[in-house]
Design an enzyme around this catalytic site. Structure first.
Site, PDB file in Angstrom:
ATOM      1  N   ARG A  84       0.829  -1.204   0.000  1.00  0.00           N
ATOM      2  CA  ARG A  84       0.000   0.000   0.000  1.00  0.00           C
ATOM      3  C   ARG A  84       0.867   1.259   0.000  1.00  0.00           C
ATOM      4  NH1 ARG A  84      -2.890  -2.422  -2.397  1.00  0.00           N
ATOM      5  NH2 ARG A  84      -4.555  -3.673  -1.565  1.00  0.00           N
ATOM      6  N   GLU A  87       1.932   1.589  -3.460  1.00  0.00           N
ATOM      7  CA  GLU A  87       0.790   2.069  -4.231  1.00  0.00           C
ATOM      8  C   GLU A  87       0.563   3.563  -3.984  1.00  0.00           C
ATOM      9  OE1 GLU A  87      -3.839   0.739  -4.880  1.00  0.00           O
ATOM     10  OE2 GLU A  87      -3.002   0.584  -2.864  1.00  0.00           O
ATOM     11  N   SER A 110      14.158  15.392   3.432  1.00  0.00           N
ATOM     12  CA  SER A 110      15.180  14.528   4.013  1.00  0.00           C
ATOM     13  C   SER A 110      14.555  13.277   4.621  1.00  0.00           C
ATOM     14  CB  SER A 110      15.947  15.290   5.094  1.00  0.00           C
ATOM     15  OG  SER A 110      16.854  14.427   5.752  1.00  0.00           O
TER      16      SER A 110
END
Length: 143
Positions: A84, A87, A110
């Site tokens: 996920r 995704e 960063s």
């Protein structure tokens, strides 16, 4: 090191937030270090091993500078939760990048001067996972 830590954590019935509270660090950072993805100071390593009743060999290993990200092995994660994140990055990454550039200019967030927190948020349709990432902006240098 990681196997010893995970076995001790399970045997003691501890959660990452409990261990983190004992050592004075954030839960996500604590888990990350214990999984071998971040290095601990000697003081923190000793605190972790004290909480888990582990030896100096584990404390020494916690202080090593790790080769980060090896668990990914350059492939798309197959674990559903980790997928996920892949995704989310695939779908929303370009939009987040555009918004960061509009707000800050040409640069990056960063991952070194960085924190991430995981929270539970109550919601009528089911509890939500709230992830807060906070990283220093680093502008690209022009020369």
């Amino acid at each position: 090191m990681t196997r010893a830590i995970l076995d001790a954590k399970k045997a003691k019935g501890l959660r990452w937030d409990q261990i983190a509270g004992e050592i004075g660090m954030a839960p996500v950072w604590t888990a990350t270090a214990c999984l071998g993805e971040a290095s601990a100071t000697e003081e923190i390593a000793q605190k972790i091993t004290a909480v888990l009743d582990l030896g100096d060999d584990v404390a020494d290993a916690l202080q090593e500078c790790p080769l980060k990200g090896q668990w990914m092995d350059k492939t798309i994660p197959s674990d559903p939760l980790l997928y996920r994140f892949y995704e989310i990055l695939s779908v929303f990454g370009p939009g987040v990048k555009q918004c960061i550039h509009e707000e800050f200019g040409d640069g990056i967030m960063s991952a070194i001067d960085f924190t991430i927190d995981v929270e539970r948020e109550q919601h009528p349709k089911g509890d939500r996972v709230k992830i807060v990432m906070n990283g220093k902006f680093l502008p690209y240098v022009r020369w």
